[in-house]
Design an enzyme around this catalytic site. Structure first.
Site, PDB file in Angstrom:
ATOM      1  N   SER A 120       0.818  -1.211   0.000  1.00  0.00           N
ATOM      2  CA  SER A 120       0.000   0.000   0.000  1.00  0.00           C
ATOM      3  C   SER A 120       0.853   1.263   0.000  1.00  0.00           C
ATOM      4  O   SER A 120       0.326   2.351  -0.201  1.00  0.00           O
ATOM      5  CB  SER A 120      -0.838   0.064   1.278  1.00  0.00           C
ATOM      6  OG  SER A 120      -1.650  -1.049   1.396  1.00  0.00           O
ATOM      7  N   HIS A 141      -1.083  -2.652  -7.183  1.00  0.00           N
ATOM      8  CA  HIS A 141      -1.779  -2.338  -5.929  1.00  0.00           C
ATOM      9  C   HIS A 141      -3.294  -2.449  -6.125  1.00  0.00           C
ATOM     10  O   HIS A 141      -3.932  -1.549  -6.686  1.00  0.00           O
ATOM     11  CB  HIS A 141      -1.373  -0.923  -5.471  1.00  0.00           C
ATOM     12  CG  HIS A 141      -2.026  -0.494  -4.207  1.00  0.00           C
ATOM     13  ND1 HIS A 141      -2.414   0.809  -3.970  1.00  0.00           N
ATOM     14  CD2 HIS A 141      -2.374  -1.183  -3.103  1.00  0.00           C
ATOM     15  CE1 HIS A 141      -2.965   0.890  -2.773  1.00  0.00           C
ATOM     16  NE2 HIS A 141      -2.948  -0.302  -2.229  1.00  0.00           N
ATOM     17  N   GLU A 153      -3.737   0.280  -8.973  1.00  0.00           N
ATOM     18  CA  GLU A 153      -2.633   1.227  -9.210  1.00  0.00           C
ATOM     19  C   GLU A 153      -1.403   0.440  -9.660  1.00  0.00           C
ATOM     20  O   GLU A 153      -1.039  -0.545  -9.000  1.00  0.00           O
ATOM     21  CB  GLU A 153      -2.246   1.941  -7.905  1.00  0.00           C
ATOM     22  CG  GLU A 153      -3.022   3.200  -7.590  1.00  0.00           C
ATOM     23  CD  GLU A 153      -2.493   3.910  -6.319  1.00  0.00           C
ATOM     24  OE1 GLU A 153      -2.453   3.272  -5.258  1.00  0.00           O
ATOM     25  OE2 GLU A 153      -2.134   5.093  -6.414  1.00  0.00           O
ATOM     26  N   ASN A 191      -3.550   5.999  -1.268  1.00  0.00           N
ATOM     27  CA  ASN A 191      -3.319   6.045   0.184  1.00  0.00           C
ATOM     28  C   ASN A 191      -2.631   7.326   0.649  1.00  0.00           C
ATOM     29  O   ASN A 191      -2.735   7.687   1.816  1.00  0.00           O
ATOM     30  CB  ASN A 191      -2.541   4.809   0.639  1.00  0.00           C
ATOM     31  CG  ASN A 191      -3.430   3.580   0.590  1.00  0.00           C
ATOM     32  OD1 ASN A 191      -4.625   3.670   0.860  1.00  0.00           O
ATOM     33  ND2 ASN A 191      -2.875   2.448   0.210  1.00  0.00           N
TER      34      ASN A 191
HETATM   35  N1  LIG Z   1      -6.175  -4.093   3.755  1.00  0.00           N
HETATM   36  C1  LIG Z   1      -6.289  -3.278   2.726  1.00  0.00           C
HETATM   37  O1  LIG Z   1      -7.276  -2.532   2.597  1.00  0.00           O
HETATM   38  C2  LIG Z   1      -5.216  -3.250   1.660  1.00  0.00           C
HETATM   39  C3  LIG Z   1      -5.493  -2.670   0.423  1.00  0.00           C
HETATM   40  C4  LIG Z   1      -4.507  -2.689  -0.577  1.00  0.00           C
HETATM   41  C5  LIG Z   1      -3.266  -3.254  -0.317  1.00  0.00           C
HETATM   42  N2  LIG Z   1      -3.016  -3.800   0.920  1.00  0.00           N
HETATM   43  C6  LIG Z   1      -1.690  -4.414   1.158  1.00  0.00           C
HETATM   44  O2  LIG Z   1      -1.795  -5.815   0.945  1.00  0.00           O
HETATM   45  C7  LIG Z   1      -0.867  -6.481   1.802  1.00  0.00           C
HETATM   46  C8  LIG Z   1      -1.612  -7.503   2.653  1.00  0.00           C
HETATM   47  O3  LIG Z   1      -2.597  -6.830   3.425  1.00  0.00           O
HETATM   48  P1  LIG Z   1      -3.854  -7.618   4.044  1.00  0.00           P
HETATM   49  O4  LIG Z   1      -4.856  -6.577   4.391  1.00  0.00           O
HETATM   50  O5  LIG Z   1      -4.226  -8.740   3.147  1.00  0.00           O
HETATM   51  O6  LIG Z   1      -3.209  -8.197   5.394  1.00  0.00           O
HETATM   52  P2  LIG Z   1      -3.654  -9.496   6.210  1.00  0.00           P
HETATM   53  O7  LIG Z   1      -3.115  -9.295   7.583  1.00  0.00           O
HETATM   54  O8  LIG Z   1      -5.106  -9.768   6.019  1.00  0.00           O
HETATM   55  O9  LIG Z   1      -2.853 -10.688   5.481  1.00  0.00           O
HETATM   56  C9  LIG Z   1      -1.464 -10.795   5.441  1.00  0.00           C
HETATM   57  C10 LIG Z   1      -1.119 -12.263   5.234  1.00  0.00           C
HETATM   58  O10 LIG Z   1       0.288 -12.372   4.962  1.00  0.00           O
HETATM   59  C11 LIG Z   1       0.697 -13.597   5.532  1.00  0.00           C
HETATM   60  N3  LIG Z   1       2.151 -13.661   5.658  1.00  0.00           N
HETATM   61  C12 LIG Z   1       2.956 -13.051   6.565  1.00  0.00           C
HETATM   62  N4  LIG Z   1       4.238 -13.431   6.363  1.00  0.00           N
HETATM   63  C13 LIG Z   1       4.241 -14.283   5.299  1.00  0.00           C
HETATM   64  C14 LIG Z   1       5.262 -15.006   4.615  1.00  0.00           C
HETATM   65  N5  LIG Z   1       6.537 -14.928   4.991  1.00  0.00           N
HETATM   66  N6  LIG Z   1       4.910 -15.792   3.575  1.00  0.00           N
HETATM   67  C15 LIG Z   1       3.620 -15.900   3.203  1.00  0.00           C
HETATM   68  N7  LIG Z   1       2.605 -15.225   3.800  1.00  0.00           N
HETATM   69  C16 LIG Z   1       2.917 -14.428   4.840  1.00  0.00           C
HETATM   70  C17 LIG Z   1      -0.036 -13.611   6.873  1.00  0.00           C
HETATM   71  O11 LIG Z   1      -0.022 -14.909   7.450  1.00  0.00           O
HETATM   72  C18 LIG Z   1      -1.416 -13.127   6.478  1.00  0.00           C
HETATM   73  O12 LIG Z   1      -2.265 -14.205   6.109  1.00  0.00           O
HETATM   74  C19 LIG Z   1      -0.157  -5.390   2.614  1.00  0.00           C
HETATM   75  O13 LIG Z   1       1.039  -5.045   1.955  1.00  0.00           O
HETATM   76  C20 LIG Z   1      -1.157  -4.248   2.575  1.00  0.00           C
HETATM   77  O14 LIG Z   1      -0.562  -2.995   2.750  1.00  0.00           O
HETATM   78  C21 LIG Z   1      -3.971  -3.833   1.898  1.00  0.00           C
END
Ligand SMILES: NC(=O)c1ccc[n+]([C@@H]2O[C@H](COP(=O)([O-])OP(=O)(O)OC[C@H]3O[C@@H](n4cnc5c(N)ncnc54)[C@H](O)[C@@H]3O)[C@@H](O)[C@H]2O)c1
Length: 292
Positions: A120, A141, A153, A191
């Protein structure tokens, strides 16, 4: 560059499972990876439930749902990503964690595979430098929830090759989503604008200007936002919100991006929003109840 057919997704959380959902629905073969099979299974269960809702709304047929689910293969080892044409990292928002993932995963990937991050906010140029292929690295993204949101994005790092960008653009279009291009600055476009607003809403709560309910109602009915900023923060994940504010604060060196201490406190408490059942609202009962 080879056609993109097989997609590896690292991280099966709310974003990773959403990306797997739309890729499989569009006909791509998917490997969904997380730290443990339990986490992957939980991601698959979410996809199953979300697709069932799409069947009920006539967005997809039952046959399409079954075929899409069959295209998603669970994985708890990077070795299973070895034949993927595109690997999208969607693990937690931590630069150290993402760098470690790229250092461990890249050696097993095909040399011409494209590697992308769904980060993000973190610099694509810096993440690319942790891989063995900065020219085949790009930011893709997606927005949350992935099956519903139209925008993706695309962020080029300093070394991203034109053909990597073109392949990413073609891939996003194949998902029936709309790509926009953002320069590689902290938190890109969406963001950079959205998170300071959410952080300000949390300051408003912290300073006692309004309650959770008053702030969310004010922005829904007064600014015509589809949901209030505190509800949205819970939806994004408060850990992710804090990480993005920290990237903005450090990357742009301006005090206007200082994360609100109340946001820090919620994250320290493990109250991360919907994913932990408690954030600015408590989701454990039938209807969400404000926590302040
Ligand atoms: N939440 C949002 O609204 C949003 C929107 C766009 C982008 N993002 C980005 O997407 C990414 C994930 O966010 P999320 O909301 O899905 O988080 P989340 O906490 O729901 O999921 C993250 C996952 O990553 C896994 N993980 C951690 N270490 C790992 C590894 N070494 N190998 C494999 N998996 C691993 C965790 O076990 C977890 O299941 C982040 O970079 C976040 O910034 C989030």
């Amino acid at each position: 560059m080879a056609d993109i057919r097989k997609i590896g997704i690292i991280g099966a959380g709310q974003m990773g499972n959403g990306i797997a959902h739309v890729c499989a629905a569009a006909g791509f073969d998917v490997r969904l990876n997380d730290l443990t099979m339990d986490k992957v299974r939980s991601g698959l269960a979410t996809i199953n439930g979300n697709m069932a809702r799409q069947v009920a709304k006539d967005i997809m047929t039952e046959e399409e749902r079954k075929a899409a689910l069959d295209r998603i293969h669970p994985s708890d080892s990077y070795d299973t990503l070895a034949d993927c044409d595109l690997v999208i990292e969607a693990a937690s928002e931590s630069e150290d964690l993402k760098r470690k993932i790229f250092q461990e995963a890249c050696p097993v990937l095909k040399p011409d595979a494209i590697v992308a991050s769904n980060t993000s906010s973190i610099s694509i140029t810096r993440l690319a430098a942790a891989t063995d292929r900065p020219e085949r690295f790009i930011g893709i993204h997606f927005m949350n929830p992935v099956p519903l949101m139209q925008l993706v994005e695309l962020i080029r790092g300093i070394a991203t090759a034109d053909e990597t960008y073109e392949a990413a653009k073609t891939f996003v279009s194949a998902l029936n989503k709309t790509p926009t291009v953002s320069e590689d600055f902290p938190a890109f476009i969406v963001n950079r604008i959205l998170l300071p607003m959410i952080n300000e809403a949390i300051y408003t709560l912290y300073e006692g200007v309004g309650s959770v309910e008053a702030i969310d109602t004010a922005m829904r009915l007064g600014a015509n936002h589809p949901m209030g900023p505190l509800q949205l923060a819970d939806f994004i994940g408060l850990d992710t919100c804090l990480s993005i504010m920290q990237v903005l604060h450090e990357g742009l060196a301006d005090t206007k991006y200082r994360p609100c201490p109340l946001l820090v406190k919620y994250v320290e408490a493990g109250w991360l929003g919907r994913k932990t059942q408690r954030g600015f609202y408590d989701y454990r009962g039938e209807t969400p109840v404000p926590t302040r």
